[in-house]
Design a protein around this motif. Structure first.
Motif: not given
Lengths: 208, 66
Positions: B20-23, B6-8, B10-14, B28-29
């Motif tokens: 979003s703020l929650s993403e 899931q993290a990767t 988001l890192l790609s979609e960034r 970050t965590m």
């Protein structure tokens, strides 16, 4: 189709090693070679062979008109591909009105190759530091490895990756021209990046 | 807690959209504790920079724009 990428990407430019040639005296053979490389590149990006041919013809004619200003065939090649890239981007942009439906063949795959059942990196493929990438872009050896890695991607992944990162189209433009949903585009780009970075780690940076 | 998969994503979609703020917060965590995903995030950015600065193509593009 993916094999085309290897020999045709302008990234393959061996500008550092080519002999000094005056572009004004490019042989017919050299022009024929250049034309065929351009055609392969254009066909990868445009599914219509006639459009690809037109784009190549225009780019080549435009560049050869100014051929005197090129002192080396390598710069002519770079120049001609830059023009071609713009022509392809124009064609893709104009497709808002005539979209070509593109299925996302590799969207439903899972990424078992990289992640275990709980979604964590598998041992051995966990990303490690790449080191300095600062002057990498000038190394033709690196681009040769890059092309091989790109060639190993499924064609649709390689295509959207190059549309996004090389031709620098916006996501919305890619979605519109290929009639892809945004989420499918994101999946394709994600898969392309996962595999490309893994292949580059394996074949260029080292697993550390 | 995000998984690496899931993290990767988001890192790609960034690279395509603003998260979003929650993403952002969960990412970050995750990356604070996961060096693999931290490297993935850097490499995705490096890939873009590399391809966009492929030899001479930038230079030539500028002269074409004239």
């Amino acid at each position: 189709m993916s094999a085309d990428i290897l020999s045709t990407s302008p990234l393959n430019d061996e500008s550092g090693t080519e002999p000094m040639t005056n572009a004004g005296t490019l042989s017919d053979q050299e022009i024929a070679n250049l034309r065929s490389q351009m055609l392969n590149f254009a066909r990868l990006q445009l599914d219509d062979p006639h459009l690809a041919e037109d784009a190549v013809q225009e780019a080549l004619a435009g560049a050869l008109r100014n051929a005197d200003s090129f002192t080396r065939s390598a710069s002519l090649k770079t120049w001609v591909f830059a023009i071609l890239k713009h022509k392809i981007a124009d064609v893709l942009r104009s497709r808002y009105r005539e979209p070509v439906r593109e299925e996302c063949k590799t969207c439903s795959q899972n990424d078992d190759e990289f992640f275990d059942d709980s979604g964590h990196w598998r041992a051995g493929v966990t990303p490690r530091r790449w080191g300095n990438t600062q002057e990498l872009a000038d190394k033709s050896d690196f681009w040769r490895v890059f092309d091989v890695c790109l060639e190993h991607l499924p064609a649709e992944q390689a295509r959207v990756f190059m549309m996004r990162e090389f031709i620098e189209l916006e996501s919305a433009e890619i979605c519109a021209s290929l009639e892809l949903s945004t989420s499918n585009l994101h999946v394709l780009l994600y898969r392309a990046r996962l595999k490309l970075r893994d292949c580059l780690s394996e074949n260029w940076f080292g697993r550390g | 807690m995000l998984s690496c998969e899931q993290a990767t994503r988001l890192l790609s979609e960034r690279q395509e959209r603003a998260l979003s703020l929650s993403e952002k917060t969960s990412l970050t965590m995750h990356t604070a504790m996961c060096s693999g995903c931290r490297q993935f995030g850097r490499q995705v950015v490096s890939l873009r920079e590399l391809v966009r600065s492929a030899p001479e193509s930038k230079k030539q593009k500028k002269s074409e724009d004239k």
